[in-house]
Design a protein around this motif. Structure first.
Motif, mmCIF file in Angstrom:
data_model
loop_
_atom_site.group_PDB
_atom_site.id
_atom_site.type_symbol
_atom_site.label_atom_id
_atom_site.label_comp_id
_atom_site.label_asym_id
_atom_site.label_seq_id
_atom_site.Cartn_x
_atom_site.Cartn_y
_atom_site.Cartn_z
ATOM 1 N N GLU A 193 0.828 -1.204 0.000
ATOM 2 C CA GLU A 193 0.000 0.000 0.000
ATOM 3 C C GLU A 193 0.864 1.256 0.000
ATOM 4 N N GLU A 194 1.892 1.249 0.839
ATOM 5 C CA GLU A 194 2.799 2.399 0.922
ATOM 6 C C GLU A 194 3.897 2.350 -0.135
ATOM 7 N N ARG A 195 4.001 1.196 -0.802
ATOM 8 C CA ARG A 195 5.068 0.977 -1.791
ATOM 9 C C ARG A 195 6.439 1.187 -1.161
ATOM 10 N N THR A 196 6.672 0.483 -0.080
ATOM 11 C CA THR A 196 7.950 0.520 0.609
ATOM 12 C C THR A 196 8.362 -0.906 0.973
ATOM 13 N N ALA A 197 9.647 -1.071 1.228
ATOM 14 C CA ALA A 197 10.167 -2.342 1.719
ATOM 15 C C ALA A 197 11.182 -2.066 2.817
ATOM 16 N N ARG A 198 11.032 -2.767 3.932
ATOM 17 C CA ARG A 198 12.076 -2.776 4.964
ATOM 18 C C ARG A 198 12.888 -4.049 4.771
#
Length: 463
Positions: free
Chosen positions: A110-115
């Protein structure tokens, strides 16, 4: 003194049992059976003898290692994928903090992020992000470590579209040389985030957070293999193309030797060759049309064009760079691909002492020229292309000739009109000067390192 004996003597003077008892992971010492394997890295040219190698499984393990190093005045290197060409992840007489077992990826579609954990490789990240139709620029080999590539700037097939790997770094969690745990993002410790975006070691990064971008379709890849005498005309056409190339296009010509495989005519095996290669990250059918002038060359004796998944693309060249081979790479950002520079490329390729070596002309257009607000210390964004001189060989006796070839070739391109600085991932050797790599950003980078690591426990190969 024998370096192995020296490492053993140092280890005997240290209370390594205390560090081992504190670790959730494991500690390898010079007297252990697995020491020789544990001290090796991808580049067979590197032969270092650490006092100990700590395999960390948690942030607490990392904190324990940093505290131990501070207490006992040990230099520290950090190893994740172990793919640093310069061997920056391992050090004789110091402590190697190995984060390779901290391998995890958490995608927020949804946020288009990856940790991402510091032990993850790009293959792991690409598989995780592509399961949601997302990606971020991440080198060109699946088993390259995320940490080393990002902290050294990082270029890949998606860089014209989305910038350096480091440009897509949103935040980092870091254990500093002071032994503090901090998060660096645009709202806190902004200076540390700036340094992490290409400035090499800034402590031990225990988590990376990246921006992701939509990529829910196949990409177009092509190769066209030509005799080297066709290189000048083809490079001049490439020069014209690159001035207005679309962001989706990443065309990278290179010089190499023809492999001895069934894919190539037997009478060409071992010959010097010039290769037009590239990726189109947009619609693959549009890519076929966009790349057609490079793909369909009358003089080509081999070639291919394929639509493939991004994960397949990222692992396409893995077998070309095996563990244990000897490597020495260096790059020069070239202000303009002049006729003189084109002629020098061909001369340098003819002088290569190893048939396994390559000279790659890497594009610097699109998003690379449009840095984010916190751009990081990587220099050379205003170059037309970067010339990567990549020596690879198997015989240790050939090391001096190959290293000299790389250095001399880069020196000639500097004389032809290079822009200041170079790509940190291709700085060459362990000890290039920070001013040569980071140019006008070097002093700020030094000041930030001094702030977060005042005792200098981390080994800065580019300090």
């Amino acid at each position: 003194m024998d370096p192995n004996r020296e490492a053993r003597a140092l280890a005997e003077r240290l209370p390594l049992g205390r560090l081992a008892a504190r670790l959730g992971g494991s500690l390898v010492r010079p007297t252990d059976d697995g020491y020789d394997e544990a001290r090796r890295v991808w580049n067979g040219m590197i032969n270092e003898y650490p006092a100990a190698i700590a395999y960390c499984r948690s942030v607490e393990d990392v904190l324990g290692c940093v505290e131990f190093a501070r207490d006992h005045d040990l230099d520290v290197t950090v190893r994740s994928g172990g793919h640093s060409v310069s061997g920056a992840s391992v050090i004789s007489g110091g402590l190697v903090i190995d984060c390779s077992r901290m391998e995890w990826v958490r995608v927020d579609p949804e946020e288009r992020t990856a940790r991402v954990g510091p032990g993850a490789t790009w293959g792991t990240v690409d598989r995780a992000t592509q399961s949601f139709g997302l990606a971020t620029p991440g080198g060109v080999y699946a088993d390259t470590g995320v940490a080393g590539l990002t902290l050294g700037g990082g270029t890949g097939y998606l860089s014209p579209k989305h910038g350096f790997t480091s440009d897509n770094l949103r935040s980092v969690d870091v254990v500093t040389g002071r032994g503090d745990r901090v998060t660096a993002d645009p709202t806190q410790h902004e200076d540390l985030l700036w340094a992490a975006r290409g400035g090499g070691s800034v402590g031990v990064v225990t988590a990376f957070e990246f921006d992701l971008h939509p990529l829910d379709h196949e990409v177009r890849y092509f190769e066209s293999w030509l005799p080297t005498e066709d290189a000048p005309d083809a490079l001049r056409e490439y020069r014209r193309y690159q001035r207005n190339a679309p962001d989706e296009s990443c065309v990278f010509p290179y010089f190499t030797s023809v492999p001895v495989t069934d894919e190539f005519p037997a009478d060409r095996h071992g010959d010097a060759a010039f290769v037009l290669a590239g990726v189109y990250a947009g619609d693959p059918d549009m890519g076929r049309r966009e790349l057609e002038p490079f793909r369909d060359r009358p003089a080509a004796f081999a070639g291919s064009t394929d639509a493939m998944s991004y994960t397949e693309l990222q692992s396409l060249s893995d077998e070309d760079f095996p563990d244990g081979r000897l490597y020495y790479w260096k790059s020069v950002p070239v202000a303009d691909l002049t006729d003189e520079a084109i002629a020098e490329l061909q001369v340098a390729a003819d002088r290569a002492p190893s048939p396994r070596s390559t000279i790659v002309v890497w594009p610097m257009h699109g998003a690379v020229e449009r840095p984010p607000d916190i751009a990081g210390p990587v220099a050379g964004r205003d170059a037309a292309v970067v010339v990567n001189v990549e020596a690879a060989w198997d015989d240790p006796a050939a090391t001096p000739a190959n290293v000299e070839w790389v250095r001399e070739t880069c020196g000639r391109f500097r004389d032809l009109g290079a822009t200041p600085g170079t790509l940190p991932n291709f700085a060459g050797g362990r000890d290039p000067d920070a001013d040569d790599v980071y140019s006008g950003h070097a002093e700020r980078l030094r000041a930030i390192r001094d702030r977060y690591d005042p005792d200098g426990i981390f080994e800065y190969e580019r300090a």
